[in-house]
Enzyme design. Structure first.
Site, PDB file in Angstrom:
ATOM      1  N   ASP A 104     -17.594  13.371  34.423  1.00  0.00           N
ATOM      2  CA  ASP A 104     -18.425  13.469  33.214  1.00  0.00           C
ATOM      3  C   ASP A 104     -18.962  12.087  32.857  1.00  0.00           C
ATOM      4  O   ASP A 104     -18.303  11.068  33.087  1.00  0.00           O
ATOM      5  CB  ASP A 104     -17.625  14.073  32.049  1.00  0.00           C
ATOM      6  CG  ASP A 104     -16.329  13.338  31.757  1.00  0.00           C
ATOM      7  OD1 ASP A 104     -15.553  13.078  32.705  1.00  0.00           O
ATOM      8  OD2 ASP A 104     -16.087  12.987  30.594  1.00  0.00           O
ATOM      9  N   GLU A 169     -13.129  13.241  30.813  1.00  0.00           N
ATOM     10  CA  GLU A 169     -12.433  11.989  30.503  1.00  0.00           C
ATOM     11  C   GLU A 169     -13.063  11.315  29.295  1.00  0.00           C
ATOM     12  O   GLU A 169     -12.366  10.757  28.449  1.00  0.00           O
ATOM     13  CB  GLU A 169     -12.478  11.036  31.710  1.00  0.00           C
ATOM     14  CG  GLU A 169     -11.556   9.807  31.579  1.00  0.00           C
ATOM     15  CD  GLU A 169     -12.170   8.644  30.791  1.00  0.00           C
ATOM     16  OE1 GLU A 169     -11.399   7.791  30.322  1.00  0.00           O
ATOM     17  OE2 GLU A 169     -13.410   8.587  30.633  1.00  0.00           O
TER      18      GLU A 169
END
Lengths: 429, 429
Positions: A104, A169
């Site tokens: 991400d 994350e």
């Protein structure tokens, strides 16, 4: 380990530079902001399958995940946002390792600040540009190259290598938490977040907060009849800057010596008021507080809550309308590995081998999924990667190609020693 | 004018108190924020038709309107947002008057600050609560009551009375501009904006501005590597507060003596940053600057632009990234009527008649559609109404019922003298 292996490894990496670059470019072009990770994970899956790994792809069950006390995410629905884990099985008897990287990326911000399209993966002067190059798809490519180099040389390892390509994350580690709860554990872990090839045995924790500041609305033409929540929020923000100062004056650990603000408090978002000619009667600010490995998340929360309460000593307005503090969304646990841990020793040694210099050993200025791996997954973690912290979340984010390959080489050598070579013919040299 | 007429007028208003209250409650309940004015205008239309007036209802043609140099609105599409004008035709030979009131209201803001539902029209202790009660549906009801009282007494006037129920005052007067361009003119105008029964011969102009402030994004954990646009916007806002001070120190006109900040600069909205753990690389602030009748809109714009430019003297950051200033949306021209104007004299006299005291004559602390009526419609305008400025755009906005009726009485008496009574039998007394 034989010099021959080292040479062959280096040679393989040199020969595969173009392939590595292309892989990273594809990863970057598969724009993977929160909720949009499916495309890049499909690429990862294909790459792992080509390598012959056992591949596990699953969308975390948000409802179950959300029951975990260390779950932190602004969302509870992860359909379309899969995790991918590939396992390179060892022959047995060796130490296992988790290689963890997130896919991400944070939003690109103001497009006008970019000289290169943020999802182009453009290659200029030995650098690849784009959101996620440095944080941390470049690091993920280093991991894949390290594993591929070992495979290409025909080496079998004794210990398992678990490659985890995780979501979420950037907003609190729900992806890594899901991987831990799915049962993935190892003797140690390495996360190639952007450390600029520094080695981080300590990882700063962090949390997101939101503060609501009240005002009193009035017509802008008689603004003296109202109380501007925008002006009051300026007091709140100045007050928070002071807390940051106090918290950082306490830091003794020499690992933080080179870091201007070891545990920053960042105010990242502000919004308030609803009409240009009305006095704003509310403002909302959102930010992130860094948490030291020397304190608990709860201690940091309590200190901030008490500090915000003290605003009433500065301005009686806050006595009547105390700012509301809440904790939301992302949260990263602080983490630490012993500096004399075996994996630390090996990594330092391989760094010296490859670069012929001493590595810088510091504390990470930001939280990583290493906190969860350590605290929940019982897997001590080192953070070491080819990207550059300063470029993370930045316009014109880029990564130097050379560093991707240096990291890959150091990591490959580390894996060989940590997991041990199983092939009798090779390990004998 | 005969004492009998004055008595009958007062009596009619007393007898019709309940009806007046109900009318205002209906107006308030017909929530008429920008774009949602249709419901309340339908009520106005019906009321005017019941009074037997010639009624004109039209949706302004935004494309044509937008070509006018003094058009100012954030939108160019007015379907569903009609203007309503009702004309009480005079018998001829008298002075005409425009009675102008807007029906658009600003948003209600933070609901938690309201003790009464903002669109309830709740009646408590002689006050009606709700968004728009004071600004300015209460004033509109005063106008309607004044006209109805005159009709009820069987009085015919020589001059025309044009009742204008307009949209868009809160965002720059496009409704009144449309009425002017449709041909509605008169010898003078009265606008019952909330003056708390003070008489305002001068009206402050105002404009909306937007400022873009740039920063440099970075990861919040290394925020010292970035530049916070939120912190920079604090400098910009402090700088603007200083400009407000300078501009107000210049004010000499005794009409402003009682006003703490005659020409305020209000920053009403702020938004910036897009991620709690990134350093914000942009902030946008929106506000309103008050413009003196002694200066032109362009002079005010230029002074502000030059002042913003001077930020670079305070902080070299602004040299490299100068804040971008733009003017958008709403704009109200300043306006003034001669203090010795006939309508002023009549209004002051009727005020004394009804309340047996001297009126307070001041300058309005905000812009009104009077600026457009004066400058574009060539119709000198007085602002005088029953609401209270301090409550406009405020939570728990209310109006005192008694004041609605006092204003109606003063306005009715003013109309009788300004437009002149045509009935021979009545005017002879």
């Amino acid at each position: 380990m034989s010099t021959a292996i080292k040479e062959q490894l280096k040679q393989w990496l040199t020969d595969n530079q173009e392939r590595g670059i292309k892989l990273l470019q594809q990863f970057v072009q598969a724009k993977s902001t929160q909720g949009n990770e499916k495309g890049v994970q499909q690429l990862v899956r294909e790459e792992l399958q080509r390598m012959g790994l056992e591949v596990d792809v699953w969308e975390p069950d948000g409802r179950r995940l959300a029951e975990h006390p260390f779950f932190a995410s602004p969302r509870k629905e992860f359909s379309g946002s899969p995790n991918v884990v590939g396992v390179l099985k060892g022959t047995g008897g060796g130490r296992s390792i988790i290689l963890n990287g997130h896919v991400d990326v944070v939003p690109e911000g103001d497009l006008q600040k970019w000289n290169y399209q943020p999802y182009s993966g453009k290659l200029v002067d030995g650098k690849i540009y784009g959101r996620g190059t440095t944080d941390m798809k470049g690091g993920n490519v280093s991991l894949l190259l390290a594993m591929q180099a070992i495979q290409a040389l025909g080496i079998r390892l004794k210990g398992d290598v678990l490659f985890e390509s995780v979501i979420e994350e950037e907003s609190g580690g729900a992806g890594t938490l899901a991987a831990i709860l799915r049962g993935y554990r190892a003797d140690a872990a390495l996360i190639p977040e952007p450390t600029n090839l520094k080695i981080f045995p300590k990882q700063q924790g962090s949390m997101w907060f939101r503060i609501y500041v009240k005002g009193q609305s009035a017509h802008g033409g008689t603004r003296y009849e109202g109380v501007s929540a925008i002006e009051k929020s300026m007091s709140v923000m100045n007050h928070i800057l002071q807390l940051e100062k106090i918290r950082n004056e306490r830091v003794q650990d020499p690992l933080y010596n080179q870091i201007p603000i070891p545990f920053p408090i960042n105010i990242g978002k502000i919004s308030g008021g609803d009409w240009p000619s009305s006095v704003a009667d509310f403002v909302q600010i959102e930010g992130r507080i860094g948490v030291s490995p020397e304190e608990t998340m709860d201690e940091a929360k309590e200190e901030m809550a008490k500090w915000i309460e003290r605003l009433k000593e500065i301005d009686p307005w806050f006595e009547e309308y105390p700012p509301q503090l809440e904790w939301f969304g992302a949260r990263w646990l602080p983490g630490a590995i012993e500096q004399e841990h075996k994996l630390m020793n090996i990594l330092v040694e391989k760094f010296q081998d490859v670069l012929d210099e001493e590595p810088v050993i510091e504390a990470s200025p930001w939280g990583t999924d290493g906190g969860l791996l350590t605290a929940i997954g019982d897997t001590p973690t080192i953070v070491f990667g080819p990207g550059v912290t300063e470029l993370a979340h930045h316009s014109d984010e880029y990564i130097e190609i050379e560093k991707i390959f240096i990291a890959a080489e150091i990591i490959a050598l580390t894996l060989l020693e940590w997991c041990e070579i199983a092939n009798a013919s090779l390990s004998e040299n």
